[in-house]
Write an enzyme that holds these catalytic residues in place. Structure first.
Site, PDB file in Angstrom:
ATOM      1  N   LYS A 128     -49.069  -9.484   1.008  1.00 40.35           N
ATOM      2  CA  LYS A 128     -47.751  -8.888   2.224  1.00 40.35           C
ATOM      3  C   LYS A 128     -46.513  -9.011   1.490  1.00 40.35           C
ATOM      4  O   LYS A 128     -45.867  -7.907   1.929  1.00 40.35           O
ATOM      5  CB  LYS A 128     -47.887 -10.292   3.202  1.00 40.35           C
ATOM      6  CG  LYS A 128     -46.638 -10.147   4.171  1.00 40.35           C
ATOM      7  CD  LYS A 128     -46.831  -9.072   5.103  1.00 40.35           C
ATOM      8  CE  LYS A 128     -45.559  -8.859   5.815  1.00 40.35           C
ATOM      9  NZ  LYS A 128     -45.538  -7.978   7.040  1.00 40.35           N
ATOM     10  N   CYS A 157     -38.005  -7.995   7.431  1.00 39.17           N
ATOM     11  CA  CYS A 157     -39.011  -8.017   6.599  1.00 39.17           C
ATOM     12  C   CYS A 157     -38.945  -7.528   5.385  1.00 39.17           C
ATOM     13  O   CYS A 157     -38.778  -7.971   4.291  1.00 39.17           O
ATOM     14  CB  CYS A 157     -40.268  -7.023   7.067  1.00 39.17           C
ATOM     15  SG  CYS A 157     -41.096  -8.117   8.435  1.00 39.17           S
TER      16      CYS A 157
END
Ligand SMILES: NC(=O)c1ccc[n+]([C@@H]2O[C@H](COP(=O)([O-])OP(=O)(O)OC[C@H]3O[C@@H](n4cnc5c(N)ncnc54)[C@H](O)[C@@H]3O)[C@@H](O)[C@H]2O)c1
Length: 403
Positions: free
Chosen positions: A203, A257
């Site tokens: 991720k 993010c």
């Protein structure tokens, strides 16, 4: 597995809970420590912006498949989807994940599945397992623990939740298998099995890869400005090469993010992450560079016309056509220009939000009409409809005319 519990009903937890109830057929307990979120969810009202999702929420709430609570209940699986921000000096803050883990420990029983979906530094799943087994040693070897990061794009969540491929990292093979079995009930994309560290890093690497790619484009934009080359034209032409795919420059990089996750790597691997760390600096620097350009344009205008210019700052969000201001470089640029050079008539424009707690917002057409200097920070669809007026000074940091 019949009863499952989501801890954290935000942009990730709530849509996943809804889809798990609808497609997976589970009885879902949604837990959030925000009373308003719990109350709205139980009324079938979506507290986040997500097209089409409220209908499904209403359906699963009315069918009794999803109910929200302030505290966890006894279930067969627990999914953690709480925030993972960073603290001062970009140190990751996993205290929310820890608090969520502690909150479910009293309810855990043998055979249960515990999954972390929150974006987390490498080793977080191990740390949470240690906390669980310290409190409940009888569960060590008798329950399943896995890490499964989320990749959804807000605005396209219904499709992506079902169709995106998922990486699943179990504490051991049995945990990976159990987590795969769970996701296969509502995910149509492929499920890839790995270990926890690889899944956690996967991720972080995905978003760091985007950050590094954008940093290259942003660096090119500053080089081209000096070389008096149109960077958008340059990138369009370079991308004609069959194996080259340069991303687009902007006024920086924002959001919760891409502008955050690389720090989860650089914090733990400072010596080894020089490129990732430099990319973060370049993308932050690009926003400061844009602010300087605007201030220079204001000074130049003043000298030429012997009056202060009207300046339209077009866009505040971190990307086009959304209402999210988190880590937004456009917001930073507006703040910087106002703070350091307020000898201008600044109009701030953001068509995706009604009002802002600090800035007075101006309608985009009015601001454009009145402005001597127009600064395009974010390429919102409304701005693309404006007819370019050659009498204005235009600073385009987001390729508004789409070369
Ligand atoms: N939003 C995205 O598009 C996205 C995409 C991929 C990954 N992620 C990651 O997923 C995680 C969650 O992100 P998000 O955007 O859903 O966050 P969010 O802030 O929208 O939602 C988190 C929710 O958790 C609740 N919460 C916090 N601590 C709690 C606790 N102890 N018990 C119960 N509820 C608690 C908060 O009240 C909030 O409603 C983060 O790690 C994020 O980085 C987000």
């Amino acid at each position: 597995m019949r009863d499952i519990c989501f801890i954290g009903l935000g942009y990730v937890g709530l849509p996943t809970a809804i889809i798990a109830a609808e497609k997976g057929g589970y009885n879902v307990i949604g837990v959030d420590n925000d009373k308003e979120i719990v109350s709205k969810t139980n009324k079938g009202q979506l507290h986040i912006e997500e097209p089409g999702l409220e209908e499904t929420l209403k359906k699963v709430v009315n069918e009794g498949k999803l109910k929200a609570w302030l505290t966890p209940k006894k279930c067969d699986a627990y999914i953690i989807a709480v925030p993972t921000p960073f603290k001062a000096n970009h140190v990751p803050d996993i205290s929310y994940v820890e608090a969520a883990t502690l909150s479910v420990i009293p309810f855990l029983k043998k055979g249960d599945l515990f999954i972390i979906e929150s974006t987390s530094p490498v080793g977080t799943t191990d740390e949470m397992s240690d906390i669980i087994f310290k409190e409940r040693p009888e569960l060590n070897g008798n329950m399943f623990i896995a890490y499964c990061p989320e990749r959804i794009l807000p605005g396209n969540v219904i499709y992506e939740l079902s169709h995106n491929d998922r990486t699943i990292g179990g504490l051991n093979d049995a945990s990976s298998e159990k987590a795969m079995e769970f996701y296969s009930t509502f995910v149509e994309g492929s499920l890839y099995k790995t270990d926890t560290h690889t899944a956690e890093m996967c991720k972080l690497v995905e978003n760091s890869s985007r950050d590094v790619g954008i940093a290259f484009a942003n660096e090119l934009s500053m080089i081209c400005d000096k070389a008096k080359i149109n960077v958008y034209e340059l990138i369009r032409l370079a991308n004609k090469h069959p194996r080259v795919n340069i991303l687009q420059p902007g006024c920086g990089v924002g959001g919760h993010c891409i502008a955050v996750d690389p720090y989860f790597i650089t914090y733990k691997f400072p010596e080894e992450s020089k490129l990732i760390s430099t990319a973060r600096k370049i993308n932050d620097y690009k926003a400061a560079w844009c602010a300087e350009k605007i201030k220079k344009a204001i000074i130049k205008f003043k000298h030429r016309h012997d009056r202060k210019p009207a300046v339209a700052m077009m866009g505040l969000t971190f990307k086009p056509d959304i209402d999210d201001l988190r880590e937004s470089p456009a917001k930073y640029i507006v703040g910087n220009v106002i703070q350091e050079y307020n000898n201008a008539d600044l109009m701030i424009v953001e068509p995706n939000i009604e009002s802002h707690n600090v800035y007075k917002l101006t309608d985009y057409k009015k601001a454009y009409q009145k402005a001597d200097i127009v600064v395009f920070l974010i390429a919102h669809k409304e701005f693309k409809t404006l007819e370019i007026d050659k009498n204005k000074v235009i600073l385009d940091f987001c390729n508004i005319n789409k070369i």
